[in-house]
Design an enzyme around this catalytic site. Structure first.
Site, PDB file in Angstrom:
ATOM      1  CE  LYS A  13      -2.160  -1.150   3.842  1.00 12.46           C
ATOM      2  NZ  LYS A  13      -1.484  -2.429   4.135  1.00 12.46           N
ATOM      3  NE  ARG A  88      -4.536  -1.597   9.665  1.00  9.90           N
ATOM      4  CZ  ARG A  88      -3.476  -1.024   9.092  1.00  9.90           C
ATOM      5  NH1 ARG A  88      -3.509   0.251   8.770  1.00  9.90           N
ATOM      6  NH2 ARG A  88      -2.404  -1.725   8.836  1.00  9.90           N
ATOM      7  NE  ARG A 127       6.998  -2.792   6.290  1.00 15.60           N
ATOM      8  CZ  ARG A 127       5.659  -2.839   6.252  1.00 15.60           C
ATOM      9  NH1 ARG A 127       4.998  -2.182   5.315  1.00 15.60           N
ATOM     10  NH2 ARG A 127       5.005  -3.524   7.152  1.00 15.60           N
ATOM     11  NE  ARG A 160       6.012  -0.728  10.389  1.00 13.91           N
ATOM     12  CZ  ARG A 160       4.873  -0.839   9.705  1.00 13.91           C
ATOM     13  NH1 ARG A 160       4.784  -0.308   8.489  1.00 13.91           N
ATOM     14  NH2 ARG A 160       3.843  -1.457  10.209  1.00 13.91           N
ATOM     15  NE  ARG A 171       1.535  -5.165  11.355  1.00 11.31           N
ATOM     16  CZ  ARG A 171       2.662  -4.897  10.709  1.00 11.31           C
ATOM     17  NH1 ARG A 171       3.809  -5.354  11.168  1.00 11.31           N
ATOM     18  NH2 ARG A 171       2.638  -4.166   9.628  1.00 11.31           N
TER      19      ARG A 171
HETATM   20  P1  ADP Z   1       1.095  -1.894   7.334  1.00 12.77           P
HETATM   21  O1  ADP Z   1       1.744  -0.939   6.387  1.00 12.77           O
HETATM   22  O2  ADP Z   1       1.996  -3.050   7.631  1.00 12.77           O
HETATM   23  O3  ADP Z   1      -0.268  -2.296   6.906  1.00 12.77           O
HETATM   24  P2  ADP Z   1       0.575   0.412   9.017  1.00 12.77           P
HETATM   25  O4  ADP Z   1       1.777   1.246   8.996  1.00 12.77           O
HETATM   26  O5  ADP Z   1      -0.563   0.815   8.151  1.00 12.77           O
HETATM   27  O6  ADP Z   1       0.976  -1.117   8.707  1.00 12.77           O
HETATM   28  O7  ADP Z   1       0.024   0.267  10.505  1.00 12.77           O
HETATM   29  C1  ADP Z   1       0.886  -0.093  11.555  1.00 12.77           C
HETATM   30  C2  ADP Z   1       0.084  -0.223  12.827  1.00 12.77           C
HETATM   31  O8  ADP Z   1      -0.525   1.045  13.153  1.00 12.77           O
HETATM   32  C3  ADP Z   1      -1.085  -1.209  12.774  1.00 12.77           C
HETATM   33  O9  ADP Z   1      -0.683  -2.542  13.037  1.00 12.77           O
HETATM   34  C4  ADP Z   1      -2.005  -0.630  13.861  1.00 12.77           C
HETATM   35  O10 ADP Z   1      -1.535  -0.964  15.159  1.00 12.77           O
HETATM   36  C5  ADP Z   1      -1.806   0.873  13.685  1.00 12.77           C
HETATM   37  N1  ADP Z   1      -2.807   1.424  12.740  1.00 12.77           N
HETATM   38  C6  ADP Z   1      -2.555   2.023  11.554  1.00 12.77           C
HETATM   39  N2  ADP Z   1      -3.693   2.401  10.946  1.00 12.77           N
HETATM   40  C7  ADP Z   1      -4.708   2.026  11.768  1.00 12.77           C
HETATM   41  C8  ADP Z   1      -6.134   2.109  11.703  1.00 12.77           C
HETATM   42  N3  ADP Z   1      -6.766   2.654  10.643  1.00 12.77           N
HETATM   43  N4  ADP Z   1      -6.845   1.602  12.742  1.00 12.77           N
HETATM   44  C9  ADP Z   1      -6.248   1.057  13.815  1.00 12.77           C
HETATM   45  N5  ADP Z   1      -4.917   0.928  13.935  1.00 12.77           N
HETATM   46  C10 ADP Z   1      -4.138   1.400  12.921  1.00 12.77           C
HETATM   47  P1  ADP Z   2       2.083  -1.921   3.176  1.00 10.13           P
HETATM   48  O1  ADP Z   2       2.080  -0.418   3.210  1.00 10.13           O
HETATM   49  O2  ADP Z   2       0.878  -2.489   2.484  1.00 10.13           O
HETATM   50  O3  ADP Z   2       2.307  -2.548   4.509  1.00 10.13           O
HETATM   51  P2  ADP Z   2       4.675  -1.605   1.826  1.00 10.13           P
HETATM   52  O4  ADP Z   2       4.406  -0.722   0.664  1.00 10.13           O
HETATM   53  O5  ADP Z   2       5.373  -1.031   2.992  1.00 10.13           O
HETATM   54  O6  ADP Z   2       3.311  -2.370   2.271  1.00 10.13           O
HETATM   55  O7  ADP Z   2       5.487  -2.872   1.278  1.00 10.13           O
HETATM   56  C1  ADP Z   2       5.912  -3.913   2.144  1.00 10.13           C
HETATM   57  C2  ADP Z   2       7.305  -4.380   1.728  1.00 10.13           C
HETATM   58  O8  ADP Z   2       7.239  -5.077   0.478  1.00 10.13           O
HETATM   59  C3  ADP Z   2       8.295  -3.238   1.515  1.00 10.13           C
HETATM   60  O9  ADP Z   2       9.564  -3.692   1.933  1.00 10.13           O
HETATM   61  C4  ADP Z   2       8.274  -3.010  -0.008  1.00 10.13           C
HETATM   62  O10 ADP Z   2       9.512  -2.512  -0.505  1.00 10.13           O
HETATM   63  C5  ADP Z   2       7.987  -4.401  -0.537  1.00 10.13           C
HETATM   64  N1  ADP Z   2       7.113  -4.416  -1.719  1.00 10.13           N
HETATM   65  C6  ADP Z   2       6.075  -3.587  -2.006  1.00 10.13           C
HETATM   66  N2  ADP Z   2       5.485  -3.938  -3.175  1.00 10.13           N
HETATM   67  C7  ADP Z   2       6.165  -5.026  -3.640  1.00 10.13           C
HETATM   68  C8  ADP Z   2       6.035  -5.863  -4.818  1.00 10.13           C
HETATM   69  N3  ADP Z   2       5.085  -5.644  -5.729  1.00 10.13           N
HETATM   70  N4  ADP Z   2       6.912  -6.886  -4.951  1.00 10.13           N
HETATM   71  C9  ADP Z   2       7.877  -7.110  -4.015  1.00 10.13           C
HETATM   72  N5  ADP Z   2       8.049  -6.368  -2.896  1.00 10.13           N
HETATM   73  C10 ADP Z   2       7.201  -5.334  -2.709  1.00 10.13           C
END
Ligand code: ADP
Ligand code: ADP
Ligand code: ZN
Length: 216
Positions: A13, A88, A127, A160, A171
């Site tokens: 994302k 979420r 990541r 992270r 998660r």
């Molecule tokens: P990821 O990129 O791996 O999906 P995020 O950076 O979006 O993770 O979120 C990291 C953490 O922040 C989540 O596991 C949760 O604890 C918190 N968080 C982020 N967005 C939300 C939301 N919309 N509602 C509740 N918790 C959230």
């Molecule tokens: P999210 O915000 O959904 O948690 P991220 O954009 O942070 O996901 O991506 C999670 C990890 O996967 C990062 O280390 C990123 O560089 C890698 N990544 C993202 N998209 C791809 C893809 N299409 N193929 C391989 N690795 C990816």
């Protein structure tokens, strides 16, 4: 353009958000980034959020909704916005609908990025995030030019605390229970598009931008 990126943790994302906001010149609103910024700055909000984040749990709806509501009412969101990691839960989605109604606007599309569980774990564990600008890299799939340094701003990359295999599994569990029902919620509103997130980053970007009616 008013849009949402939906998908499990590690789906890509944040990575795709960068491309979308550049193409459409809209603000990128990532609730995860907002919480991490607050943790870095030692704010009260950061302290509260961290308790949940470290365990792989969701931050309570009231806290998250209030932050997003404030953010959406800022001037720069008049030209549109991209929500990344929000909503979420169903109550968050319903609260968002109410805020948008007050603002007299609707969502254009919700992009659902689909990736299998094994790949999510691989992605999250490798990541690395920039301390200064929050850009995400991957040690194998998207490495920076210089190890440990952000290509964009020269900031230091870090892992992270919640990107361990154990917390990621938790998660994903939370995603399946609380967030996945949003797919049906937005299907029922006729604005959901699902994209195969297992292709390489560039191919996924192409599909996402095309879906949103962009050029590149
Ligand atoms: P990821 O990129 O791996 O999906 P995020 O950076 O979006 O993770 O979120 C990291 C953490 O922040 C989540 O596991 C949760 O604890 C918190 N968080 C982020 N967005 C939300 C939301 N919309 N509602 C509740 N918790 C959230
Ligand atoms: P999210 O915000 O959904 O948690 P991220 O954009 O942070 O996901 O991506 C999670 C990890 O996967 C990062 O280390 C990123 O560089 C890698 N990544 C993202 N998209 C791809 C893809 N299409 N193929 C391989 N690795 C990816
Ligand atoms: Zn950076």
């Amino acid at each position: 353009m008013r849009t949402i990126l939906l998908g499990p943790p590690g789906a890509g994302k944040g990575t795709q958000a960068e491309v979308i906001v550049k193409e459409f010149q809209i603000p990128h609103i990532s609730t995860g980034d907002i919480f991490r910024e607050n943790i870095k700055n030692g704010t009260e909000l950061g302290k509260k959020a961290q308790e949940y984040m470290d365990k792989g749990l969701l931050v309570p709806d009231e806290l998250v909704v209030a932050i997003v509501e404030d953010r959406l009412k800022k001037e720069d969101c008049k030209k549109g916005f991209l929500l990344d990691g929000f909503p979420r839960t169903l109550p968050q989605a319903e609260a968002l609908d109410n805020v948008l109604k007050d603002m007299n606007v609707t969502l254009n599309k919700v992009i659902n990025i689909e990736v299998a569980k094994e790949k999510l774990i691989q992605r999250a564990v490798g990541r690395r995030i920039c301390r200064q600008c929050a850009t995400a890299y991957h040690v194998d799939f998207n490495p920076p030019e210089k190890e440990g340094i952000c290509d964009k701003c020269g900031g230091e990359l870090y892992q992270r605390a919640d990107d361990t295999e154990e917390t990621i599994s938790k998660r994903i569990e939370v995603y399946l229970k609380d967030t996945k029902p949003l797919i049906k919620y937005y299907q029922d509103q006729d604005i959901l598009v699902t994209i195969d997130g297992e292709k390489d980053i560039k191919e996924v970007s192409k599909a996402v931008v095309q879906t949103l009616g962009g050029e590149s």
